[in-house]
Design a protein around this motif. Structure first.
Motif, short mmCIF file in Angstrom:
data_model
loop_
_atom_site.label_atom_id
_atom_site.label_comp_id
_atom_site.label_asym_id
_atom_site.label_seq_id
_atom_site.Cartn_x
_atom_site.Cartn_y
_atom_site.Cartn_z
N VAL A 27 1.07 -1.15 -0.08
CA VAL A 27 0.05 0.04 0.17
C VAL A 27 0.86 1.03 0.08
N ASP A 28 0.40 2.36 -0.22
CA ASP A 28 0.90 3.63 -0.35
C ASP A 28 1.43 4.04 1.12
N THR A 29 2.41 3.53 1.77
CA THR A 29 3.03 4.10 3.05
C THR A 29 4.22 3.80 3.18
N ARG A 37 3.98 7.29 13.39
CA ARG A 37 2.47 7.40 14.00
C ARG A 37 1.82 6.34 14.83
N THR A 38 2.46 5.07 14.84
CA THR A 38 2.03 4.10 15.77
C THR A 38 3.10 3.33 16.51
N GLY A 39 4.52 3.44 16.23
CA GLY A 39 5.49 2.52 16.81
C GLY A 39 5.74 1.03 16.40
N ARG A 152 -4.77 1.55 3.63
CA ARG A 152 -3.35 1.70 4.25
C ARG A 152 -3.81 2.42 5.74
N GLY A 153 -4.87 2.93 6.08
CA GLY A 153 -5.27 3.54 7.36
C GLY A 153 -5.43 2.18 8.26
N THR A 154 -5.72 1.27 7.98
CA THR A 154 -5.75 0.05 8.80
C THR A 154 -4.75 -1.25 8.64
N VAL A 156 -1.88 -1.46 8.36
CA VAL A 156 -0.53 -1.30 8.98
C VAL A 156 -0.54 -1.51 10.44
N LEU A 157 -1.63 -1.69 11.14
CA LEU A 157 -1.95 -1.80 12.50
C LEU A 157 -1.90 -2.88 13.17
N PHE A 158 -2.42 -3.87 12.65
CA PHE A 158 -2.84 -5.18 13.27
C PHE A 158 -2.03 -6.51 12.94
N ALA A 254 -2.25 -0.45 20.95
CA ALA A 254 -2.84 0.06 19.89
C ALA A 254 -2.02 0.87 18.97
N ASN A 255 -1.28 1.89 19.81
CA ASN A 255 -0.63 2.79 19.32
C ASN A 255 0.52 3.48 20.45
N MET A 256 1.85 3.48 19.95
CA MET A 256 2.50 3.98 20.85
C MET A 256 2.35 5.30 21.38
N MET A 283 -3.08 -6.58 18.54
CA MET A 283 -3.48 -8.12 18.23
C MET A 283 -4.78 -8.13 19.14
N SER A 284 -5.49 -7.06 19.40
CA SER A 284 -6.98 -6.86 19.71
C SER A 284 -6.89 -7.72 21.21
N SER A 285 -7.72 -8.65 21.65
CA SER A 285 -7.63 -9.25 22.69
C SER A 285 -6.44 -9.95 23.22
N1 ACO Z 1 0.75 5.63 5.48
C1 ACO Z 1 0.83 6.86 5.18
N2 ACO Z 1 -0.05 7.86 5.32
C2 ACO Z 1 -1.28 7.26 5.99
C3 ACO Z 1 -1.48 6.09 6.30
C4 ACO Z 1 -0.28 5.13 6.12
N3 ACO Z 1 -0.37 3.74 6.47
N4 ACO Z 1 -2.78 5.98 6.96
C5 ACO Z 1 -3.10 7.06 7.00
N5 ACO Z 1 -2.49 7.94 6.34
C6 ACO Z 1 -2.68 9.30 6.17
C7 ACO Z 1 -3.99 9.69 5.95
O1 ACO Z 1 -4.57 9.41 4.75
C8 ACO Z 1 -3.90 11.28 6.33
O2 ACO Z 1 -3.62 12.03 5.29
P1 ACO Z 1 -4.26 13.20 4.81
O3 ACO Z 1 -3.73 14.18 6.12
O4 ACO Z 1 -3.71 13.79 3.60
O5 ACO Z 1 -5.91 13.21 4.98
C9 ACO Z 1 -2.89 11.16 7.43
O6 ACO Z 1 -2.08 10.04 7.25
C10 ACO Z 1 -3.47 11.42 8.92
O7 ACO Z 1 -4.41 10.46 9.15
P2 ACO Z 1 -4.88 10.09 10.46
O8 ACO Z 1 -5.99 9.01 10.26
O9 ACO Z 1 -5.40 11.52 10.93
O10 ACO Z 1 -3.80 9.90 11.20
P3 ACO Z 1 -3.32 9.62 12.83
O11 ACO Z 1 -2.39 10.38 13.14
O12 ACO Z 1 -4.64 9.74 13.55
O13 ACO Z 1 -3.05 7.99 12.80
C11 ACO Z 1 -4.20 5.95 13.38
C12 ACO Z 1 -3.94 6.95 12.35
C13 ACO Z 1 -2.78 5.46 13.61
C14 ACO Z 1 -4.84 4.94 12.99
C15 ACO Z 1 -4.37 6.62 14.69
O14 ACO Z 1 -5.66 7.24 14.82
C16 ACO Z 1 -5.01 5.51 15.76
O15 ACO Z 1 -3.85 4.67 16.51
N6 ACO Z 1 -6.25 5.47 16.20
C17 ACO Z 1 -6.71 4.51 17.37
C18 ACO Z 1 -6.47 3.23 17.16
C19 ACO Z 1 -7.18 2.51 18.26
O16 ACO Z 1 -6.98 2.64 19.49
N7 ACO Z 1 -8.00 1.23 18.10
C20 ACO Z 1 -8.60 0.76 19.26
C21 ACO Z 1 -8.49 -0.70 19.19
S1 ACO Z 1 -8.78 -1.76 17.70
C22 ACO Z 1 -10.02 -2.75 18.14
O17 ACO Z 1 -10.92 -2.62 18.82
C23 ACO Z 1 -10.01 -3.80 17.02
#
Ligand code: ACO
Length: 325
Positions: A27-29, A37-39, A152-154, A156-158, A254-256, A283-285
């Protein structure tokens, strides 16, 4: 009421590791974006042959060995997962069969990232009131099965993994308090809409990518720190302690940035926070469960230490627990 504690811990992380460099090709990351952004640097992913119960069996076997309890003596099995093997039967039943734990009563709970702490609290109450002598609580997730590898917004996280704890009566210490909470008005912030009774699986739901996790990351981020800090304070208060008494925090991974902001808010230095997010992602639970297991294995937890478990996730649901080791 009996005093209840953790008698043994185990974990299992699948062999395959997906690093940020590989994600850059999907993906574009960039590694720089994900790290800052996440650690997260890498995460474990299952092979095609592995489902949630397969990971759970391996984590549970380690926890049973650690607790010196035989599978056939288990009386209760609770699996916390949002990525079960199947809609039904419960993944806990597959785990029971895999362990040959014939005597155990088995069920699943769905409390996302807080599932392990919810499970601990449920098991604790069954044991405290004398319904069962022991319990196995497992957080197991194949998050890669609900990850949209085009988002790409999700994506990279899990990561995938499982952590397990065996609970039983203890003479001293144990689980001193728990604090759970939920807010269903914010259910839309993190969800996997397809495949349930609201949107049963169809060619349309697949075309619309409804079987993948959707998250409003930024909104979730804003809520996470305050909710986790409040849960921690309530659990500490319920245990008759103060935040200064905490020796180690095992937070949801979830996020550093969320974890560091939580530490700052609770006035707890970084050295008191256990992290595996860099190697495992979210890894959720399984996050709190594996992090607790690793912290103990690495000698970060000593006898009589006060441990805070703290989590937050889809539901929204949150939970904290205070354990005296
Ligand atoms: N690579 C590059 N750029 C990206 C990526 C990526 N992987 N993902 C998003 N971006 C871009 C976005 O498109 C956005 O670009 P724009 O400004 O041009 O629109 C920019 O980066 C900022 O995006 P945000 O979503 O505002 O970034 P944020 O700093 O909020 O980080 C993140 C995103 C990491 C998802 C953060 O919001 C987060 O960790 N949130 C909490 C997640 C969480 O705690 N979840 C709970 C548990 S999950 C569960 O229960 C299953």
């Amino acid at each position: 009421m009996k005093r209840v504690g953790i008698l043994g811990l185990g974990e299992y992380l699948p062999q395959r590791i997906l690093g940020n460099a590989e994600l850059e090709k999907m993906v574009d990351t960039t590694d720089e974006w994900i790290t800052s952004r996440t650690g997260i640097k890498e995460r474990h992913l299952v092979s095609k042959l592995e489902a949630a119960s397969d990971l759970a069996i391996k984590a549970a076997q380690e926890a049973l060995k650690d607790a010196k309890i035989k599978a056939e003596d288990l009386e209760l099995i609770i699996v916390a997962t949002i990525t079960p093997d199947m809609q039904f039967p419960a993944t806990a039943c597959f785990l029971q069969a895999g362990l040959n734990a014939k005597k155990a009563v088995c069920f699943d709970i769905s409390a996302a990232c807080s599932g392990f702490i919810y499970g601990l609290d449920i098991a604790r109450q069954f044991i405290a009131q004398g319904s069962y002598k022991n319990a196995l609580v497992v957080g197991t997730e194949v998050m890669s099965s609900v990850t949209d590898w085009q988002d790409r917004g999700t994506c990279v996280l899990f990561g995938d993994g499982a952590g397990a704890a065996v609970l039983g009566e203890v003479k001293l210490g144990g689980i001193l308090s728990t604090y759970l909470g939920s807010d269903g008005t914010k259910a839309d912030l993190i969800k996997c809409p397809g495949g349930g009774s609201r949107f049963p699986a169809s060619s349309d739901t697949i075309k619309e990518r409804l079987h993948y996790l959707k998250m409003e990351g930024n909104e979730v981020f804003k809520l996470a720190v305050n909710i986790m800090a409040n849960a921690a304070s309530e659990a500490v208060k319920a245990a008759g302690l103060t935040l200064a008494d905490i020796d180690l925090v095992v937070p949801h991974q979830a996020n550093m940035r969320i974890i560091m902001a939580l530490g700052k808010k609770l006035n707890l230095p970084e050295k008191k926070i256990y992290l595996n997010i860099e190697r495992c992602g979210n890894m959720s639970s399984a996050s709190v469960a594996t992090a607790l297991c690793e912290a103990v294995k690495e000698g970060r937890v000593k006898k009589n230490d006060i441990i805070l478990l703290d989590s937050f996730g889809a539901g929204l649901v949150w939970g904290a627990a205070i354990i005296k080791w």
